[in-house]
Design a protein around this motif. Structure first.
Motif, PDB file in Angstrom:
ATOM      1  N   ALA A  38       0.848  -1.191   0.000  1.00  0.00           N
ATOM      2  CA  ALA A  38       0.000   0.000   0.000  1.00  0.00           C
ATOM      3  C   ALA A  38       0.880   1.236   0.000  1.00  0.00           C
ATOM      4  O   ALA A  38       1.862   1.302   0.742  1.00  0.00           O
ATOM      5  N   GLU A 171      -6.701   4.099  -5.849  1.00  0.00           N
ATOM      6  CA  GLU A 171      -7.935   4.336  -5.079  1.00  0.00           C
ATOM      7  C   GLU A 171      -9.050   3.368  -5.492  1.00  0.00           C
ATOM      8  O   GLU A 171     -10.107   3.787  -5.959  1.00  0.00           O
ATOM      9  N   THR A 173     -11.340   1.634  -4.086  1.00  0.00           N
ATOM     10  CA  THR A 173     -12.690   1.602  -3.510  1.00  0.00           C
ATOM     11  C   THR A 173     -13.270   2.995  -3.303  1.00  0.00           C
ATOM     12  O   THR A 173     -14.265   3.152  -2.613  1.00  0.00           O
ATOM     13  N   THR A 181     -17.124  -2.414  -1.555  1.00  0.00           N
ATOM     14  CA  THR A 181     -15.774  -2.295  -1.005  1.00  0.00           C
ATOM     15  C   THR A 181     -15.293  -3.653  -0.505  1.00  0.00           C
ATOM     16  O   THR A 181     -14.171  -4.071  -0.788  1.00  0.00           O
ATOM     17  N   GLN A 185     -12.072  -5.666  -1.857  1.00  0.00           N
ATOM     18  CA  GLN A 185     -10.968  -6.040  -0.966  1.00  0.00           C
ATOM     19  C   GLN A 185     -10.703  -7.538  -1.042  1.00  0.00           C
ATOM     20  O   GLN A 185      -9.562  -7.984  -1.037  1.00  0.00           O
ATOM     21  N   ILE A 200      -1.502  -0.806  -4.127  1.00  0.00           N
ATOM     22  CA  ILE A 200      -2.693   0.048  -4.069  1.00  0.00           C
ATOM     23  C   ILE A 200      -2.327   1.410  -3.494  1.00  0.00           C
ATOM     24  O   ILE A 200      -1.474   1.533  -2.618  1.00  0.00           O
ATOM     25  N   SER A 202      -4.144   4.259  -1.414  1.00  0.00           N
ATOM     26  CA  SER A 202      -5.385   4.408  -0.676  1.00  0.00           C
ATOM     27  C   SER A 202      -5.253   5.489   0.381  1.00  0.00           C
ATOM     28  O   SER A 202      -4.182   5.700   0.950  1.00  0.00           O
ATOM     29  N   ASN A 204      -7.556   5.359   2.791  1.00  0.00           N
ATOM     30  CA  ASN A 204      -8.307   4.750   3.859  1.00  0.00           C
ATOM     31  C   ASN A 204      -7.369   3.872   4.695  1.00  0.00           C
ATOM     32  O   ASN A 204      -7.021   2.756   4.316  1.00  0.00           O
ATOM     33  N   GLN A 207      -8.436   0.399   5.683  1.00  0.00           N
ATOM     34  CA  GLN A 207      -8.353  -0.518   4.547  1.00  0.00           C
ATOM     35  C   GLN A 207      -6.910  -0.952   4.300  1.00  0.00           C
ATOM     36  O   GLN A 207      -6.643  -2.121   4.014  1.00  0.00           O
TER      37      GLN A 207
END
Lengths: 252, 327
Positions: A38, A171, A173, A181, A185, A200, A202, A204, A207
């Protein structure tokens, strides 16, 4: 999981400026197959610029990108694709007026003496979606009528079908409901289990912790930290994103 | 099986659902044919049917090319003028002593070149198709006027007139050419990459470009094909009337656009069906033929045709919207 092998993708000292703005000031990073990496960071931290150099859309000013042991000064979209790096953009790049299988084969259609081989494309699309555990009831449906999660899944399936080994999701989701979502995932986890690399971006944090094996924190054009997700807390990550130091003051 | 995928059943069901405009149109056509057969003994005869197909041929050719253009999200307002200009160029060359075949080929080539220019302006300068083809419509009409001095050129050799008035078995060259082109266009639309990409460009050109497809090249070829159809329509028009009028084909682009939309094409791009376009062209010709047979004055015919087109589009649109909301 994910500790084996050498990294599939390695980025060394990438620099990129737009006019007098330095978007990347020597960013370095490795990503492996079979793991979810991430990339987090505030707006303007250089995440998008980094991703765009990996997908070949942007040419870095200096530094190198090593894919599967081959070193490049920069990539083109074709070169990235040929080397198995596939980017799923936020807008998904789907043709809403065409069917599920037509979108999966977009730009890579099978032909038989010049004629479209629809039978083979329908069959392979079904196999591919089945292998990725993506459930869509009717592959003849036009993509514009499907949910956000299903559309994301089709974009990912296409990336894999086009030879993607390292899938970059920007991004994935954003603007999705709870159920969608969750489905996305699950898809990302499945990809890593099946041996694909996933990067990814993100915003979040929850997440990020749910999905990733490692976290790359970017700040002001540099990679501030590249850590195992299990070794940090979400407060650490937020602190690094915001102030540039982890809670206990140490980085890496 | 949890993935019900592309079963034959699914394929057929989805195709039927998506063919609603064409099915509706066919129903209207059948009702019209029954009504007209009852009210006039001359309507349901081979002679009249042949006449309808003959009248239909020029519009059909223009509409076939227009189907691909509209599928790609564009519009081609220049087709009527290109038909006129190509006919005039053929006429001028033949009057200057050139044999029929090279004159016809050069006339068609001039039309295709105009289409390539249309496509290049739209692709490379990113001009709007509407305004680009409006300009080339005016320019090609201007060329036709300049070449003729505003006066029709008439009186051609028998071998040229054959293209409009000859016979091939029970039909004539215009019918044969337009039906042949319909079949070819239908195959291209559903079986080739070119047809699929025409639709995909209208659906999401950027997605196609990112997939590594040369969208600019495809777009240029789409406008070239549209103008090829127009130039061949010009050959038929000129040969049939034995005269190249500088204003021939004026306004025909509008009939072609109406036929494509009636047949299920959307001006938003991404959809368009050759069979639908064919049924729409045929229906409009039956309508005109029927109104004439019922001795309805020409002025009313125009009015009635317009109202019917509007009604058909409203019904199709309402149905589209309902389907979207239900999903």
């Amino acid at each position: 999981m994910g500790e084996q092998l050498q990294p599939f993708l390695e980025v060394k000292e990438l620099k990129k400026s737009f006019g007098h703005i330095e978007a990347l000031k020597g960013a370095s990073l490795q990503a492996k197959c079979g793991e979810v990496l991430a990339i987090v960071g505030d707006n303007g931290a250089g995440k998008s610029t980094l991703i765009k150099t990996l997908s070949g859309v942007l040419t870095p000013d200096s530094g190198s990108i090593i894919v599967d042991g081959k070193e490049y000064g920069h990539l083109t979209p074709k070169l990235a694709g040929d080397n198995g790096i596939s980017t799923v953009y936020q807008d998904l790049s789907l043709v809403n007026t065409q069917t599920v299988w037509e979108n999966i084969f977009l730009g890579h259609e099978y032909r038989n003496f010049g004629w479209l081989n629809k039978k083979k494309m329908r069959r392979e699309a079904a196999e591919l979606l089945n292998n990725l555990n993506i459930s869509i009831h009717n592959h003849e449906e036009i993509v514009g009528n499907l949910s956000g999660g299903q559309r994301q899944a089709i974009a990912v399936a296409r990336a894999i079908h086009h030879g993607g080994k390292m899938i970059i999701l920007d991004e994935p989701t954003a603007a999705m409901g709870l159920r969608e979502t969750a489905a996305t995932q699950q898809l990302i986890k499945n990809l890593a289990v099946q041996g694909y690399g996933v990067i990814i971006i993100s915003h979040n944090i929850q997440q990020v912790f749910e999905l990733s094996d490692r976290i790359c924190v970017m700040r002001q054009g540099q990679v501030l930290a590249l850590v195992d997700t299990k070794s940090v807390t979400s407060d650490d990550i937020v602190s690094m994103i915001v102030s540039g130091t982890s809670l206990n003051g140490a980085i890496q | 099986m949890k993935n019900s995928i592309s079963t034959p059943n699914n394929i057929v069901r989805t195709a039927i659902r998506r063919s609603f405009p064409q099915i509706l149109l066919t129903a209207v056509l059948i009702i019209m044919i029954i009504g007209l057969s009852v009210s006039s003994e001359f309507f349901f005869t081979w002679k009249n049917f042949r006449n309808i197909l003959d009248q239909c041929s020029v519009y059909l050719l223009l509409s076939l090319g227009m189907t691909f253009v509209i599928a790609s999200g564009g519009i081609d307002l220049s087709v009527g003028s290109i038909a006129g200009m190509s006919g005039v160029i053929m006429a001028v060359l033949m009057k200057a002593g050139m044999p029929v075949l090279p004159a016809v080929l050069l006339g068609i080539l001039s039309g295709v070149l105009t289409g390539i220019i249309n496509g290049a302006l739209i692709s490379y300068l990113k001009l709007f198709p509407f305004i680009t083809t409006l300009a080339t419509m005016t320019i090609t009409r201007g060329i036709a006027l300049v070449l003729t001095g505003g006066v029709s050129i008439y009186g051609f050799s028998q071998s040229f007139k054959w293209w409009g008035t000859g016979t091939i078995g029970p039909i004539n060259p215009p019918i044969a050419i337009s039906l042949l082109f319909t079949i070819i266009a239908a195959i291209i639309m559903s079986r080739t990459l070119w047809g699929k990409y025409s639709l995909a460009i209208g659906g999401n050109a950027e997605a196609l470009r990112r997939s590594g497809v040369n969208v600019k090249g495809y777009r240029i070829s789409i406008y070239a094909v549209s103008s090829l159809c127009a130039a061949i329509a010009g050959l038929i028009m000129t040969a049939r009337l034995n005269s190249a009028a500088p204003l021939a084909g004026s306004g025909y682009e509008m009939d072609a656009i109406a036929a494509v939309v009636l047949g299920g094409g959307s001006l938003n791009g991404g959809s368009g069906a050759i069979l639908g376009t064919f049924i729409a062209c045929f229906t409009l010709s039956v309508l005109r033929n029927g109104l004439t047979m019922l001795a309805i004055p020409t002025y009313y015919q125009q009015l009635i045709t317009g109202v019917i087109i509007l009604l058909a589009i409203i019904i199709a649109e309402a149905r589209n919207r309902r389907e979207k909301e239900s999903e």
